[in-house]
Design an enzyme around this catalytic site. Sequence first.
Site, PDB file in Angstrom:
ATOM      1  N   ALA A  10       0.811  -1.220   0.000  1.00  0.00           N
ATOM      2  CA  ALA A  10       0.000   0.000   0.000  1.00  0.00           C
ATOM      3  C   ALA A  10       0.844   1.269   0.000  1.00  0.00           C
ATOM      4  CB  ALA A  10      -0.937  -0.004   1.205  1.00  0.00           C
ATOM      5  N   ARG A  15      10.371   8.214  -1.885  1.00  0.00           N
ATOM      6  CA  ARG A  15      11.761   8.411  -2.313  1.00  0.00           C
ATOM      7  C   ARG A  15      12.053   7.892  -3.722  1.00  0.00           C
ATOM      8  NH1 ARG A  15      14.884   5.945   2.600  1.00  0.00           N
ATOM      9  NH2 ARG A  15      12.798   5.217   3.166  1.00  0.00           N
ATOM     10  N   ASN A 383       7.949  -4.244 -50.253  1.00  0.00           N
ATOM     11  CA  ASN A 383       6.751  -4.972 -49.819  1.00  0.00           C
ATOM     12  C   ASN A 383       5.575  -4.060 -49.517  1.00  0.00           C
ATOM     13  OD1 ASN A 383       8.156  -3.927 -47.606  1.00  0.00           O
ATOM     14  ND2 ASN A 383       7.282  -5.436 -46.210  1.00  0.00           N
TER      15      ASN A 383
HETATM   16  C1  UD1 Z   1       8.776  -2.398   9.170  1.00  0.00           C
HETATM   17  C2  UD1 Z   1       8.755  -3.129  10.510  1.00  0.00           C
HETATM   18  C3  UD1 Z   1      10.173  -3.181  11.073  1.00  0.00           C
HETATM   19  C4  UD1 Z   1      11.083  -3.862  10.071  1.00  0.00           C
HETATM   20  C5  UD1 Z   1      11.013  -3.162   8.729  1.00  0.00           C
HETATM   21  C6  UD1 Z   1      11.774  -3.953   7.691  1.00  0.00           C
HETATM   22  C7  UD1 Z   1       6.597  -2.686  11.535  1.00  0.00           C
HETATM   23  C8  UD1 Z   1       5.857  -1.885  12.517  1.00  0.00           C
HETATM   24  N1  UD1 Z   1       7.881  -2.424  11.419  1.00  0.00           N
HETATM   25  O1  UD1 Z   1       9.185  -1.066   9.465  1.00  0.00           O
HETATM   26  O2  UD1 Z   1      10.203  -3.881  12.296  1.00  0.00           O
HETATM   27  O3  UD1 Z   1      12.406  -3.881  10.550  1.00  0.00           O
HETATM   28  O4  UD1 Z   1       9.636  -3.055   8.277  1.00  0.00           O
HETATM   29  O5  UD1 Z   1      11.822  -3.232   6.499  1.00  0.00           O
HETATM   30  O6  UD1 Z   1       6.015  -3.556  10.907  1.00  0.00           O
HETATM   31  N2  UD1 Z   1       2.602  -0.862   4.644  1.00  0.00           N
HETATM   32  C9  UD1 Z   1       1.281  -0.934   4.256  1.00  0.00           C
HETATM   33  N3  UD1 Z   1       0.335  -0.318   4.995  1.00  0.00           N
HETATM   34  C10 UD1 Z   1       0.655   0.390   6.113  1.00  0.00           C
HETATM   35  C11 UD1 Z   1       1.990   0.466   6.499  1.00  0.00           C
HETATM   36  C12 UD1 Z   1       2.943  -0.179   5.747  1.00  0.00           C
HETATM   37  O7  UD1 Z   1       0.959  -1.563   3.235  1.00  0.00           O
HETATM   38  O8  UD1 Z   1      -0.279   0.909   6.743  1.00  0.00           O
HETATM   39  C13 UD1 Z   1       3.620  -1.521   3.836  1.00  0.00           C
HETATM   40  C14 UD1 Z   1       4.569  -0.511   3.223  1.00  0.00           C
HETATM   41  O9  UD1 Z   1       4.141  -0.169   1.932  1.00  0.00           O
HETATM   42  C15 UD1 Z   1       5.881  -1.263   3.182  1.00  0.00           C
HETATM   43  C16 UD1 Z   1       5.786  -2.224   4.364  1.00  0.00           C
HETATM   44  O10 UD1 Z   1       4.402  -2.316   4.678  1.00  0.00           O
HETATM   45  O11 UD1 Z   1       6.009  -2.034   2.018  1.00  0.00           O
HETATM   46  C17 UD1 Z   1       6.601  -1.769   5.562  1.00  0.00           C
HETATM   47  O12 UD1 Z   1       6.089  -0.554   6.016  1.00  0.00           O
HETATM   48  P1  UD1 Z   1       7.039   0.586   6.543  1.00  0.00           P
HETATM   49  O13 UD1 Z   1       6.195   1.698   7.000  1.00  0.00           O
HETATM   50  O14 UD1 Z   1       8.088   0.879   5.561  1.00  0.00           O
HETATM   51  O15 UD1 Z   1       7.657  -0.125   7.816  1.00  0.00           O
HETATM   52  P2  UD1 Z   1       9.031   0.172   8.460  1.00  0.00           P
HETATM   53  O16 UD1 Z   1       8.922   1.400   9.275  1.00  0.00           O
HETATM   54  O17 UD1 Z   1      10.138   0.109   7.484  1.00  0.00           O
END
Ligand code: UD1
Length: 455
Positions: A10, A15, A383
């Site tokens: 989602a 970036r 052709n």
């Molecule tokens: C998350 C993890 C973290 C882990 C890291 C690895 C949680 C709370 N944290 O952190 O422990 O080390 O990933 O990369 O899970 N997404 C949705 N809907 C949302 C929120 C996120 O679809 O409401 C998707 C994002 O698009 C992304 C993924 O979930 O692909 C991770 O979300 P992101 O917000 O990047 O989590 P991090 O803070 O990186």
Amino acid sequence: MPLKVVILAAGKGTRMKSAMPKVLHPIADKPMVEHVVDAASSLGAEKTVLVIGHGADQVRSTVTREVEYVEQTEQLGTGHAVQQALPLLNPDDTVLIGYGDVPLTKPDTFKQLIDDVTDSNIALLTVIMEDPTGYGRILRDASGNVTGIVEQKDATPEQLLVNEGNTGILAAKASALNELLGRIDNNNAQQEYYLTDIFALAVKQGMSITTHQPDHEWETAGVNSRLQLAELERIHQLNQADALMTAGVTLRDPARIDVRGNLTVGQDSDIDINCIFEGNVEIGEGVSIGPNCLISNSTIAAGVVIKANTVIEDSIVGENCTLGPFARLRPGAELEAQAHIGNFVEIKKSKISKGSKVNHLSYVGDSIVGEGVNIGAGTITCNYDGANKHQTIIEDGVFIGSCTQLVAPVKVGKNAVIGAGSTITKEVAADQLAFTRAPLKTIENWQKPTKKASG
Ligand code: UD1
Ligand code: CA
């Protein structure tokens, strides 16, 4: 225990600085999210649910795999995202959770997690990192059992020293996810519903957590920028090069080949640098491919020699043909065994039969060329009349002199010979010599101009 997969996709991917949703950015010409879908389906997943939000319509219209979608209209956290998919699952399902922007996890790595799932156990993929900044940290008790995960932004200085990071990839029973996710809140630094909070809750109610590490750190690397996308592309390409060499193919430099699709190559084939393969390409044994060739959606039989800078699209090349340097096969070219297509020759939608040669500077389009034909340098099949395409038929054993124009529709019968420089507009019968040629004129006492002296 039917396997179902939930892929979080989602996110906006700010970036990437792109109008296209992040998970659609390709690795090897395939959207990142489809890499995850394909790895999951290779494990026999019965259903894959994509949780989409940003660019939802674009994701739906671009993904070609059979998946189901749920929309997370507001991104309230990873826990909230998984919760959206639960209505599409059954309590007894084993659920694998993956991420649309983490494209290179190996099926075997996913499988280790899936195999560990029970009613009372959740399996989690963690990664030991030199620099775990940004990652959630895995918390363990004195005996090494996982007790929870703390996010970077919520961690104490002591917890930040933990170098075991959460990849986010996990497998659990749908019933357990449902129960645990129903109890998480958003009282944390980011005011999000964290998927990671289920671990502490699970442990508190007597469940266990098993962890696995991937064989390679890149298996859990996510993409947030175009630089990271390019880095994973290179890793993916090296993996494919490795697989080709393992299958008995010589690569002059495994760092300089790009496979963007499904490529199979027979043993003892030899591929020089900077070749690109797109779509479905099948190459037989003992094929030699020179540098800088582009081959897409084509079949190349055994023993073919393709010289430098040749481009082949949607074509079929028979055994022991020779192509290039600088040859171009456009869609619908079909070469039978031992055909020769030389430099600056373009073949389109044409059959070139056994042993026939088009060696220099020619265009053959919409044609059927018989066996043992020789087409001289600079020959063109005309052709296209500006409105429609027409066919040229050249029967077995014909010799076409250099710089001939064959104005289609036209036919040249078996073993006929066309004199150089001819424009053929009518059928030439078998065994005839045909030519059109302006008579040679010479002018005697002709004075060559001389340069005027400048005043
Ligand atoms: C998350 C993890 C973290 C882990 C890291 C690895 C949680 C709370 N944290 O952190 O422990 O080390 O990933 O990369 O899970 N997404 C949705 N809907 C949302 C929120 C996120 O679809 O409401 C998707 C994002 O698009 C992304 C993924 O979930 O692909 C991770 O979300 P992101 O917000 O990047 O989590 P991090 O803070 O990186
Ligand atoms: Ca992230």
